[in-house]
Design a protein around this motif. Structure first.
Motif, PDB file in Angstrom:
ATOM      1  N   PHE A  30      15.921   4.760   9.491  1.00  0.00           N
ATOM      2  CA  PHE A  30      17.334   5.402   9.640  1.00  0.00           C
ATOM      3  C   PHE A  30      18.226   4.339   8.898  1.00  0.00           C
ATOM      4  O   PHE A  30      19.286   4.974   8.308  1.00  0.00           O
ATOM      5  CB  PHE A  30      17.725   5.629  11.138  1.00  0.00           C
ATOM      6  N   ALA A  31      18.341   3.326   9.395  1.00  0.00           N
ATOM      7  CA  ALA A  31      19.218   2.230   8.432  1.00  0.00           C
ATOM      8  C   ALA A  31      19.317   2.472   6.898  1.00  0.00           C
ATOM      9  O   ALA A  31      20.390   2.280   6.585  1.00  0.00           O
ATOM     10  CB  ALA A  31      18.977   0.975   9.139  1.00  0.00           C
ATOM     11  N   ALA A  32      18.038   2.422   6.390  1.00  0.00           N
ATOM     12  CA  ALA A  32      17.898   2.694   5.118  1.00  0.00           C
ATOM     13  C   ALA A  32      18.323   3.710   4.559  1.00  0.00           C
ATOM     14  O   ALA A  32      19.261   3.919   3.498  1.00  0.00           O
ATOM     15  CB  ALA A  32      16.471   2.505   4.565  1.00  0.00           C
ATOM     16  N   SER A  56       9.668   2.298   1.536  1.00  0.00           N
ATOM     17  CA  SER A  56       9.427   1.538   2.508  1.00  0.00           C
ATOM     18  C   SER A  56       8.008   1.432   2.808  1.00  0.00           C
ATOM     19  O   SER A  56       7.491   0.193   2.995  1.00  0.00           O
ATOM     20  CB  SER A  56       9.851   1.991   3.811  1.00  0.00           C
ATOM     21  N   VAL A  57       7.136   2.544   2.385  1.00  0.00           N
ATOM     22  CA  VAL A  57       5.809   2.076   2.450  1.00  0.00           C
ATOM     23  C   VAL A  57       5.387   1.130   1.428  1.00  0.00           C
ATOM     24  O   VAL A  57       4.489   0.261   1.665  1.00  0.00           O
ATOM     25  CB  VAL A  57       5.042   3.732   2.353  1.00  0.00           C
ATOM     26  N   LYS A  58       5.854   1.204   0.194  1.00  0.00           N
ATOM     27  CA  LYS A  58       5.603   0.311  -1.015  1.00  0.00           C
ATOM     28  C   LYS A  58       5.943  -1.030  -0.477  1.00  0.00           C
ATOM     29  O   LYS A  58       5.484  -2.076  -0.717  1.00  0.00           O
ATOM     30  CB  LYS A  58       6.287   0.733  -2.068  1.00  0.00           C
ATOM     31  N   ALA A  76       0.687 -10.113   8.552  1.00  0.00           N
ATOM     32  CA  ALA A  76       0.269  -8.952   8.090  1.00  0.00           C
ATOM     33  C   ALA A  76      -0.083  -7.780   8.932  1.00  0.00           C
ATOM     34  O   ALA A  76       0.152  -6.486   8.767  1.00  0.00           O
ATOM     35  CB  ALA A  76      -1.054  -9.446   7.470  1.00  0.00           C
ATOM     36  N   ASP A  77      -0.457  -8.093  10.180  1.00  0.00           N
ATOM     37  CA  ASP A  77      -0.817  -7.208  11.180  1.00  0.00           C
ATOM     38  C   ASP A  77       0.375  -6.383  11.613  1.00  0.00           C
ATOM     39  O   ASP A  77       0.301  -5.284  11.840  1.00  0.00           O
ATOM     40  CB  ASP A  77      -1.363  -7.886  12.426  1.00  0.00           C
ATOM     41  N   ILE A  78       1.575  -6.956  11.788  1.00  0.00           N
ATOM     42  CA  ILE A  78       2.984  -6.433  12.129  1.00  0.00           C
ATOM     43  C   ILE A  78       3.131  -5.363  10.903  1.00  0.00           C
ATOM     44  O   ILE A  78       3.635  -4.158  11.197  1.00  0.00           O
ATOM     45  CB  ILE A  78       4.036  -7.168  12.291  1.00  0.00           C
ATOM     46  N   GLU A  79       3.086  -5.729   9.698  1.00  0.00           N
ATOM     47  CA  GLU A  79       3.285  -4.871   8.509  1.00  0.00           C
ATOM     48  C   GLU A  79       2.417  -3.774   8.541  1.00  0.00           C
ATOM     49  O   GLU A  79       2.816  -2.687   8.196  1.00  0.00           O
ATOM     50  CB  GLU A  79       3.421  -5.789   7.359  1.00  0.00           C
ATOM     51  N   LYS A  80       1.171  -3.984   8.966  1.00  0.00           N
ATOM     52  CA  LYS A  80       0.190  -2.981   8.864  1.00  0.00           C
ATOM     53  C   LYS A  80       0.638  -1.929   9.922  1.00  0.00           C
ATOM     54  O   LYS A  80       0.473  -0.631   9.686  1.00  0.00           O
ATOM     55  CB  LYS A  80      -1.165  -3.340   9.182  1.00  0.00           C
ATOM     56  N   THR A  81       0.998  -2.211  11.139  1.00  0.00           N
ATOM     57  CA  THR A  81       1.218  -1.375  12.375  1.00  0.00           C
ATOM     58  C   THR A  81       2.472  -0.566  11.796  1.00  0.00           C
ATOM     59  O   THR A  81       2.733   0.599  11.848  1.00  0.00           O
ATOM     60  CB  THR A  81       1.828  -2.073  13.315  1.00  0.00           C
ATOM     61  N   GLU A  82       3.771  -1.171  11.116  1.00  0.00           N
ATOM     62  CA  GLU A  82       4.622  -0.345  10.438  1.00  0.00           C
ATOM     63  C   GLU A  82       4.438   0.570   9.425  1.00  0.00           C
ATOM     64  O   GLU A  82       4.864   1.693   9.378  1.00  0.00           O
ATOM     65  CB  GLU A  82       5.797  -1.440  10.129  1.00  0.00           C
ATOM     66  N   LEU A  83       3.373   0.136   8.593  1.00  0.00           N
ATOM     67  CA  LEU A  83       3.035   0.946   7.469  1.00  0.00           C
ATOM     68  C   LEU A  83       2.416   2.431   8.141  1.00  0.00           C
ATOM     69  O   LEU A  83       2.812   3.340   7.610  1.00  0.00           O
ATOM     70  CB  LEU A  83       1.792   0.170   6.657  1.00  0.00           C
ATOM     71  N   ALA A  84       1.701   2.163   9.300  1.00  0.00           N
ATOM     72  CA  ALA A  84       0.701   3.398   9.646  1.00  0.00           C
ATOM     73  C   ALA A  84       1.863   4.136  10.501  1.00  0.00           C
ATOM     74  O   ALA A  84       1.826   5.195  10.149  1.00  0.00           O
ATOM     75  CB  ALA A  84      -0.150   3.055  10.735  1.00  0.00           C
ATOM     76  N   ILE A  85       2.803   3.707  10.846  1.00  0.00           N
ATOM     77  CA  ILE A  85       4.097   4.516  11.463  1.00  0.00           C
ATOM     78  C   ILE A  85       4.872   5.045  10.419  1.00  0.00           C
ATOM     79  O   ILE A  85       4.932   6.467  10.432  1.00  0.00           O
ATOM     80  CB  ILE A  85       5.045   3.589  12.304  1.00  0.00           C
ATOM     81  N   LEU A  86       4.922   4.492   9.211  1.00  0.00           N
ATOM     82  CA  LEU A  86       5.792   5.112   8.448  1.00  0.00           C
ATOM     83  C   LEU A  86       5.049   6.234   7.439  1.00  0.00           C
ATOM     84  O   LEU A  86       5.509   7.370   7.052  1.00  0.00           O
ATOM     85  CB  LEU A  86       6.344   4.113   7.107  1.00  0.00           C
ATOM     86  N   GLN A  87       3.585   5.939   7.488  1.00  0.00           N
ATOM     87  CA  GLN A  87       2.715   6.923   6.773  1.00  0.00           C
ATOM     88  C   GLN A  87       2.931   8.301   7.354  1.00  0.00           C
ATOM     89  O   GLN A  87       2.626   9.239   6.905  1.00  0.00           O
ATOM     90  CB  GLN A  87       1.311   6.312   6.399  1.00  0.00           C
ATOM     91  N   GLU A  88       3.148   8.290   8.662  1.00  0.00           N
ATOM     92  CA  GLU A  88       3.169   9.667   9.490  1.00  0.00           C
ATOM     93  C   GLU A  88       4.349  10.593   8.829  1.00  0.00           C
ATOM     94  O   GLU A  88       4.113  11.603   9.077  1.00  0.00           O
ATOM     95  CB  GLU A  88       3.457   9.354  10.831  1.00  0.00           C
ATOM     96  N   PHE A  89       5.254   9.960   8.292  1.00  0.00           N
ATOM     97  CA  PHE A  89       6.528  10.625   7.657  1.00  0.00           C
ATOM     98  C   PHE A  89       6.233  11.143   6.286  1.00  0.00           C
ATOM     99  O   PHE A  89       7.335  11.797   5.853  1.00  0.00           O
ATOM    100  CB  PHE A  89       7.766   9.988   8.072  1.00  0.00           C
ATOM    101  N   LEU A  90       5.034  10.732   5.893  1.00  0.00           N
ATOM    102  CA  LEU A  90       5.065  11.364   4.402  1.00  0.00           C
ATOM    103  C   LEU A  90       4.313  12.684   4.292  1.00  0.00           C
ATOM    104  O   LEU A  90       3.662  12.893   5.288  1.00  0.00           O
ATOM    105  CB  LEU A  90       3.995  10.146   3.544  1.00  0.00           C
ATOM    106  N   ASP A 128       6.600  17.181  -8.496  1.00  0.00           N
ATOM    107  CA  ASP A 128       5.386  17.833  -7.707  1.00  0.00           C
ATOM    108  C   ASP A 128       4.609  17.000  -7.058  1.00  0.00           C
ATOM    109  O   ASP A 128       3.950  17.271  -5.896  1.00  0.00           O
ATOM    110  CB  ASP A 128       4.508  18.577  -8.598  1.00  0.00           C
ATOM    111  N   ILE A 129       4.174  15.705  -7.581  1.00  0.00           N
ATOM    112  CA  ILE A 129       3.300  14.679  -6.815  1.00  0.00           C
ATOM    113  C   ILE A 129       3.840  13.606  -5.927  1.00  0.00           C
ATOM    114  O   ILE A 129       3.250  12.769  -5.107  1.00  0.00           O
ATOM    115  CB  ILE A 129       2.473  14.417  -7.974  1.00  0.00           C
ATOM    116  N   SER A 130       5.156  13.153  -6.289  1.00  0.00           N
ATOM    117  CA  SER A 130       5.800  12.119  -5.554  1.00  0.00           C
ATOM    118  C   SER A 130       5.821  12.245  -4.042  1.00  0.00           C
ATOM    119  O   SER A 130       6.000  13.221  -3.419  1.00  0.00           O
ATOM    120  CB  SER A 130       7.279  12.291  -5.878  1.00  0.00           C
ATOM    121  N   GLY A 131       5.171  11.049  -3.464  1.00  0.00           N
ATOM    122  CA  GLY A 131       4.976  11.090  -2.169  1.00  0.00           C
ATOM    123  C   GLY A 131       3.678  11.729  -1.568  1.00  0.00           C
ATOM    124  O   GLY A 131       3.154  11.510  -0.623  1.00  0.00           O
ATOM    125  N   LYS A 132       3.041  12.392  -2.539  1.00  0.00           N
ATOM    126  CA  LYS A 132       1.795  13.192  -2.130  1.00  0.00           C
ATOM    127  C   LYS A 132       0.376  12.535  -2.737  1.00  0.00           C
ATOM    128  O   LYS A 132      -0.480  12.621  -2.329  1.00  0.00           O
ATOM    129  CB  LYS A 132       1.735  14.518  -2.439  1.00  0.00           C
TER     130      LYS A 132
END
Length: 147
Positions: A30-32, A56-58, A76-90, A128-132
């Motif tokens: 949300f801040a971004a 953010s995923v990148k 790295a584990d913290i970043e992986k957890t955040e990555l999993a959360i962010l990927q839910e919104f793709l 057509d493909i961006s984000g997918k």
């Protein structure tokens, strides 16, 4: 339902569940989003919000690789957890067959005949493909299709 509304609902659920990691990640997102809206004085639509999520995923993927090179598994584990959360919104990712079909369609519609036309093809595909799909892999497939 718009992506911003979905994010807001997930933020509320994370607050109620006292899930600090999820809440922090959603707040960071949300801040971004808010930063871009304030800087450019616009209201972001779903496509623009998706672009922020992709960015953010990148960033998370880059951070994970850097932390793993530095033997910082904890970070790295913290970043992986955040990555999993962010990927839910793709958006739902495309299958390889769908990507190949879109590439063939883009090459045909632009009349591309060689590598000099790669920019045209990628421009058509980006909408057509961006984000997918991973744009690096798409680029490699387009390169192979144009040779």
């Amino acid at each position: 339902m718009s992506l911003k509304v979905r994010l807001k609902e997930q933020q509320i659920l994370a607050m109620r569940a006292k899930d600090k990691t999820r809440l922090g990640t959603i707040r960071m997102l949300f801040a971004a989003i808010k930063q871009i809206e304030i800087d450019e004085r616009i209201e972001l639509d779903d496509d623009a919000v998706t672009a922020v999520v992709i960015k953010s995923v990148k960033q998370r993927k880059d951070s994970i690789s850097q932390f793993e090179k530095a033997d910082r598994a904890d970070l790295a584990d913290i970043e992986k957890t955040e990555l999993a959360i962010l990927q839910e919104f793709l958006p739902q990712p495309l299958t390889s067959e769908e990507v190949k079909a879109l590439i063939e369609q883009a090459i045909a519609s632009t009349g591309a005949s060689g590598m000099q036309d790669m920019g045209k093809v990628m421009g058509v595909l980006k909408k057509d493909i961006s984000g997918k799909a991973d744009m690096g892999e798409v680029s490699a497939l387009v390169r192979a299709g144009l040779v």
